[in-house]
Enzyme design. Structure first.
Site, PDB file in Angstrom:
ATOM      1  N   ASN A   9       0.878  -1.179   0.000  1.00 57.50           N
ATOM      2  CA  ASN A   9       0.000   0.000   0.000  1.00 57.50           C
ATOM      3  C   ASN A   9       0.907   1.219   0.000  1.00 57.50           C
ATOM      4  O   ASN A   9       1.499   1.552   1.018  1.00 57.50           O
ATOM      5  CB  ASN A   9      -0.896  -0.037   1.246  1.00 57.50           C
ATOM      6  CG  ASN A   9      -1.731   1.221   1.386  1.00 57.50           C
ATOM      7  OD1 ASN A   9      -1.792   2.048   0.465  1.00 57.50           O
ATOM      8  ND2 ASN A   9      -2.371   1.373   2.537  1.00 57.50           N
ATOM      9  N   TRP A  10       0.990   1.863  -1.148  1.00 57.75           N
ATOM     10  CA  TRP A  10       1.946   2.975  -1.292  1.00 57.75           C
ATOM     11  C   TRP A  10       1.433   4.266  -0.668  1.00 57.75           C
ATOM     12  O   TRP A  10       2.168   5.253  -0.600  1.00 57.75           O
ATOM     13  CB  TRP A  10       2.268   3.198  -2.772  1.00 57.75           C
ATOM     14  CG  TRP A  10       3.053   2.083  -3.415  1.00 57.75           C
ATOM     15  CD1 TRP A  10       3.376   0.866  -2.863  1.00 57.75           C
ATOM     16  CD2 TRP A  10       3.623   2.075  -4.733  1.00 57.75           C
ATOM     17  NE1 TRP A  10       4.095   0.102  -3.755  1.00 57.75           N
ATOM     18  CE2 TRP A  10       4.263   0.831  -4.905  1.00 57.75           C
ATOM     19  CE3 TRP A  10       3.636   2.985  -5.778  1.00 57.75           C
ATOM     20  CZ2 TRP A  10       4.924   0.480  -6.086  1.00 57.75           C
ATOM     21  CZ3 TRP A  10       4.298   2.654  -6.954  1.00 57.75           C
ATOM     22  CH2 TRP A  10       4.932   1.413  -7.108  1.00 57.75           C
ATOM     23  N   LYS A  11       0.162   4.277  -0.293  1.00 53.71           N
ATOM     24  CA  LYS A  11      -0.439   5.474   0.332  1.00 53.71           C
ATOM     25  C   LYS A  11      -0.196   6.705  -0.554  1.00 53.71           C
ATOM     26  O   LYS A  11      -0.172   6.581  -1.777  1.00 53.71           O
ATOM     27  CB  LYS A  11       0.096   5.644   1.754  1.00 53.71           C
ATOM     28  CG  LYS A  11      -0.079   4.343   2.565  1.00 53.71           C
ATOM     29  CD  LYS A  11       0.166   4.486   4.032  1.00 53.71           C
ATOM     30  CE  LYS A  11      -0.023   3.140   4.729  1.00 53.71           C
ATOM     31  NZ  LYS A  11       0.126   3.197   6.167  1.00 53.71           N
ATOM     32  N   HIS A  94      -9.136   1.151   5.206  1.00 59.73           N
ATOM     33  CA  HIS A  94      -7.842   1.383   5.840  1.00 59.73           C
ATOM     34  C   HIS A  94      -8.000   2.309   7.034  1.00 59.73           C
ATOM     35  O   HIS A  94      -8.821   3.228   7.012  1.00 59.73           O
ATOM     36  CB  HIS A  94      -6.840   1.970   4.827  1.00 59.73           C
ATOM     37  CG  HIS A  94      -5.449   1.935   5.364  1.00 59.73           C
ATOM     38  ND1 HIS A  94      -4.967   2.880   6.237  1.00 59.73           N
ATOM     39  CD2 HIS A  94      -4.457   1.038   5.192  1.00 59.73           C
ATOM     40  CE1 HIS A  94      -3.730   2.565   6.567  1.00 59.73           C
ATOM     41  NE2 HIS A  94      -3.390   1.449   5.945  1.00 59.73           N
ATOM     42  N   GLU A  96      -6.364   4.725   8.032  1.00 61.02           N
ATOM     43  CA  GLU A  96      -6.205   6.158   7.729  1.00 61.02           C
ATOM     44  C   GLU A  96      -7.488   6.719   7.110  1.00 61.02           C
ATOM     45  O   GLU A  96      -7.842   7.875   7.355  1.00 61.02           O
ATOM     46  CB  GLU A  96      -4.983   6.358   6.812  1.00 61.02           C
ATOM     47  CG  GLU A  96      -3.696   6.171   7.589  1.00 61.02           C
ATOM     48  CD  GLU A  96      -2.571   5.493   6.817  1.00 61.02           C
ATOM     49  OE1 GLU A  96      -2.583   5.516   5.574  1.00 61.02           O
ATOM     50  OE2 GLU A  96      -1.672   4.922   7.474  1.00 61.02           O
ATOM     51  N   GLU A 166      -4.899  -4.903  10.642  1.00 63.13           N
ATOM     52  CA  GLU A 166      -3.853  -3.897  10.820  1.00 63.13           C
ATOM     53  C   GLU A 166      -4.084  -3.164  12.139  1.00 63.13           C
ATOM     54  O   GLU A 166      -4.860  -2.189  12.174  1.00 63.13           O
ATOM     55  CB  GLU A 166      -3.889  -2.883   9.665  1.00 63.13           C
ATOM     56  CG  GLU A 166      -3.637  -3.501   8.307  1.00 63.13           C
ATOM     57  CD  GLU A 166      -3.103  -2.485   7.292  1.00 63.13           C
ATOM     58  OE1 GLU A 166      -2.043  -2.777   6.726  1.00 63.13           O
ATOM     59  OE2 GLU A 166      -3.713  -1.431   7.106  1.00 63.13           O
ATOM     60  N   GLY A 172       2.946   2.323  10.720  1.00 63.09           N
ATOM     61  CA  GLY A 172       3.870   3.440  10.551  1.00 63.09           C
ATOM     62  C   GLY A 172       4.599   3.838  11.821  1.00 63.09           C
ATOM     63  O   GLY A 172       5.237   4.888  11.882  1.00 63.09           O
ATOM     64  N   SER A 212       3.959  -2.169  10.178  1.00 64.00           N
ATOM     65  CA  SER A 212       5.404  -2.201  10.375  1.00 64.00           C
ATOM     66  C   SER A 212       6.053  -3.543  10.019  1.00 64.00           C
ATOM     67  O   SER A 212       6.994  -3.974  10.688  1.00 64.00           O
ATOM     68  CB  SER A 212       5.771  -1.780  11.799  1.00 64.00           C
ATOM     69  OG  SER A 212       5.360  -0.439  12.042  1.00 64.00           O
ATOM     70  N   GLY A 233       3.175  -1.124   4.209  1.00 68.08           N
ATOM     71  CA  GLY A 233       3.186   0.304   3.916  1.00 68.08           C
ATOM     72  C   GLY A 233       4.596   0.762   3.585  1.00 68.08           C
ATOM     73  O   GLY A 233       5.107   0.557   2.482  1.00 68.08           O
ATOM     74  N   GLY A 234       5.264   1.370   4.556  1.00 70.61           N
ATOM     75  CA  GLY A 234       6.572   1.994   4.355  1.00 70.61           C
ATOM     76  C   GLY A 234       7.586   1.111   3.629  1.00 70.61           C
ATOM     77  O   GLY A 234       8.265   1.578   2.699  1.00 70.61           O
TER      78      GLY A 234
HETATM   79  P1  13P Z   1       3.412   0.371   7.597  1.00 75.42           P
HETATM   80  O1  13P Z   1       3.919  -0.911   7.006  1.00 75.42           O
HETATM   81  O2  13P Z   1       4.115   1.588   7.110  1.00 75.42           O
HETATM   82  O3  13P Z   1       3.324   0.288   9.094  1.00 75.42           O
HETATM   83  O4  13P Z   1       1.893   0.537   7.063  1.00 75.42           O
HETATM   84  C1  13P Z   1       1.035  -0.528   7.149  1.00 75.42           C
HETATM   85  C2  13P Z   1      -0.198  -0.181   6.418  1.00 75.42           C
HETATM   86  O5  13P Z   1      -0.921   0.721   6.792  1.00 75.42           O
HETATM   87  C3  13P Z   1      -0.497  -0.920   5.183  1.00 75.42           C
HETATM   88  O6  13P Z   1      -1.782  -0.643   4.734  1.00 75.42           O
END
Ligand code: 13P
Length: 249
Positions: A9-11, A94, A96, A166, A172, A212, A233-234
């Protein structure tokens, strides 16, 4: 069908040029694996991603969509717009979207219905916040999120659902759920689905962990029996890290 999946997920990251560079690197370095590999770039770069990955096994998903067919929803994206450019997988719910953009379970249920009506696959995200875990309410919260947004579906619809647990406190933050915590919750998720839909649906649903995940912890998390892969994510923004995570599955 239950499968192994590693999804990135590149956000709200990567310009067009950066998207193309990362996709090229991922395609070149991708290890042979039976796991599905999915990337979810930002909306404006989805069509390019689909075209650049046309001859690759790497799939493209959207990070969100609206429930309406079309109309006066400034800034939103409809299912048909995604389908039209070759995207039939969408991330919904998600944390967020929930915490920063006010998306509720009821709102998400409508998006789920639209995705189903359009025969799309959903990667449905959910998970508890830190205070909820500290108060010992994490199982109840997760159960509520599942029931409110998904349990109106019939058993057949679950073939189109991938779950992504999640925990918000692990997103994050660099703090990961321990493999034991992930396994405990994933087993609880399957049990909750089993009680409503029976063992076949519960055993066949793919349940990803997100929060993470990094090259250093992926293998241990993925080794748990009820963890079918990850939503990253990251670490999905760096080709080498994402490739290491794919290797871990
Ligand atoms: P991180 O891997 O950056 O913690 O993000 C996880 C995430 O929100 C994937 O959707």
């Amino acid at each position: 069908m239950r499968s192994k999946i590693v999804a990135g997920n590149w956000k709200m990251n990567k310009t067009l040029k950066e998207t193309e560079a990362l996709l090229a690197e991922l395609s070149a370095k991708r290890p042979d694996t039976e796991a599905e590999i999915i990337v979810a770039p930002t909306f404006v770069n989805l069509a390019t991603a689909v075209s650049n990955l046309a001859s690759s096994v790497i799939q493209v998903a959207a990070q969100n969509m609206h429930f309406a067919e079309n109309g006066a929803f400034t800034g939103e994206i409809a299912a048909d717009m995604l389908l039209d450019i070759g995207i039939d997988t969408v991330i919904l719910g998600h944390s967020e979207r929930r915490s920063l953009f006010g998306e509720t379970d009821d709102f998400l249920a409508k998006k789920v219905d639209t995705a189903m009506a359009k025969n799309m696959r959903i990667i449905f995200c959910f998970g508890e916040e830190l205070q909820e875990r500290q108060a010992g309410r994490h199982f109840a919260v997760v159960e509520g999120q599942l029931k409110n947004a998904l349990f109106h579906l019939d058993a057949n619809a679950w073939q189109k659902i991938v779950l992504a647990y999640e925990p918000v406190w692990a997103i994050g933050t660099g703090e990961t759920a321990t493999p034991e915590q992930a396994q405990e919750m994933h087993a609880f998720i399957r049990k909750t689905i089993d009680e409503k839909y029976g063992a076949s649906v519960a055993q066949n649903v793919t349940v990803l962990y997100g929060g993470s995940v990094k090259p250093s912890n992926a293998e241990e998390i993925f080794s748990k029996p009820d963890v079918d892969g990850g939503l990253i994510g990251g670490a999905s923004l760096k080709a080498d890290d994402f490739i290491e995570i794919i290797k871990a599955i």
